[in-house]
Motif scaffolding. Structure first.
Motif, short mmCIF file in Angstrom:
data_model
loop_
_atom_site.label_atom_id
_atom_site.label_comp_id
_atom_site.label_asym_id
_atom_site.label_seq_id
_atom_site.Cartn_x
_atom_site.Cartn_y
_atom_site.Cartn_z
N VAL A 5 0.82 -1.21 0.00
CA VAL A 5 0.00 0.00 0.00
C VAL A 5 0.86 1.27 0.00
CG1 VAL A 5 -2.00 -1.10 1.07
CG2 VAL A 5 -0.28 -0.02 2.53
N THR A 24 -1.85 2.76 -3.22
CA THR A 24 -3.21 2.29 -3.01
C THR A 24 -4.17 3.36 -3.48
OG1 THR A 24 -4.85 1.57 -1.37
CG2 THR A 24 -3.19 3.12 -0.61
N ARG A 30 -6.35 3.27 4.20
CA ARG A 30 -5.14 2.50 4.55
C ARG A 30 -4.28 3.23 5.56
NH1 ARG A 30 -6.47 -1.45 4.73
NH2 ARG A 30 -8.19 -1.61 3.34
N SER A 35 -4.78 2.71 12.28
CA SER A 35 -4.60 1.55 11.41
C SER A 35 -3.20 0.97 11.59
CB SER A 35 -4.77 1.93 9.94
OG SER A 35 -6.07 2.35 9.69
N VAL A 37 -0.06 -1.21 9.77
CA VAL A 37 0.56 -1.69 8.54
C VAL A 37 1.81 -2.47 8.95
CG1 VAL A 37 -0.29 0.15 7.04
CG2 VAL A 37 1.89 0.43 8.20
N VAL A 84 -0.34 -4.68 3.75
CA VAL A 84 -1.46 -5.18 4.54
C VAL A 84 -1.84 -6.54 3.97
CG1 VAL A 84 -2.35 -2.90 5.18
CG2 VAL A 84 -3.21 -4.02 3.13
N LEU A 89 -8.54 -6.41 3.26
CA LEU A 89 -9.07 -5.43 2.31
C LEU A 89 -10.58 -5.60 2.17
CD1 LEU A 89 -6.36 -5.71 -0.50
CD2 LEU A 89 -6.57 -3.93 1.25
N HIS A 99 -8.64 -4.43 -6.83
CA HIS A 99 -7.46 -4.29 -5.99
C HIS A 99 -6.26 -4.62 -6.87
CE1 HIS A 99 -9.52 -3.69 -2.22
NE2 HIS A 99 -10.23 -4.78 -2.39
#
Length: 171
Positions: A5, A24, A30, A35, A37, A84, A89, A99
């Protein structure tokens, strides 16, 4: 499976902020505060980081992580990929959106069925998305627009191309 991402370009400032090249279509999702990662470093090691802040700056995101408090620590992350898990997703409801990982590896063919190569990567550029194709060992960038890529058949494992003359030719 992991999906990239972003890529850490460099440290920014003295408090551990990092300049990130976004890879991304959903950076607001994201890179939202809280969040997580995972970084994949060049040596193969991984580390999970939590996003403390993110803001746009000169075509990149400036991201601060809870676990990175100094420029020295930030410098150790230069070049790391931010990934990720594809299971994390959200599904896409629009049949014309995909994606990146769904396109990677698809066979690239012409409307008559002639196979010309395969999709290596989706490149996100300021001018729009490009499909990076492997065509007989050469890297060819194809604008990912309806006029040139009229069909994406993920289930069938292919993208159909209608390239303008010369696009796939060797230089």
């Amino acid at each position: 499976m992991d999906v990239v991402v972003g890529r850490i370009a460099k440290a920014h400032g003295i408090r551990g902020e990092l300049a990130v090249d976004v890879r991304t279509d959903s950076p607001q999702e994201r890179f939202k505060v809280g969040s997580a990662v995972t970084t994949k470093l060049r040596d193969g090691s991984k580390r999970e980081l939590t996003i403390a802040a993110a803001r746009e700056h000169s075509g990149r995101l400036l991201v601060r992580f809870d676990e990175v408090l100094t420029r020295d620590v930030a410098e150790t992350l230069r070049g790391a990929l931010l990934v990720v898990d594809t299971a994390d997703l959200p599904p896409i409801d629009d049949p014309d959106e995909f994606h990146d990982h769904e396109l990677t590896g698809l066979r690239a063919e012409l409307a008559d069925g002639t196979v010309v190569g395969k999709v290596v990567e989706v490149v996100h550029s300021p001018a729009g998305e490009l499909l990076e194709l492997d065509v007989d060992g050469r890297e060819v960038l194809v604008p990912f627009v309806l006029a040139i890529v009229p069909t994406v058949d993920v289930a069938g494992g292919r993208v159909v191309l209608d390239p303008p003359e010369g696009l796939l030719d060797e230089d």
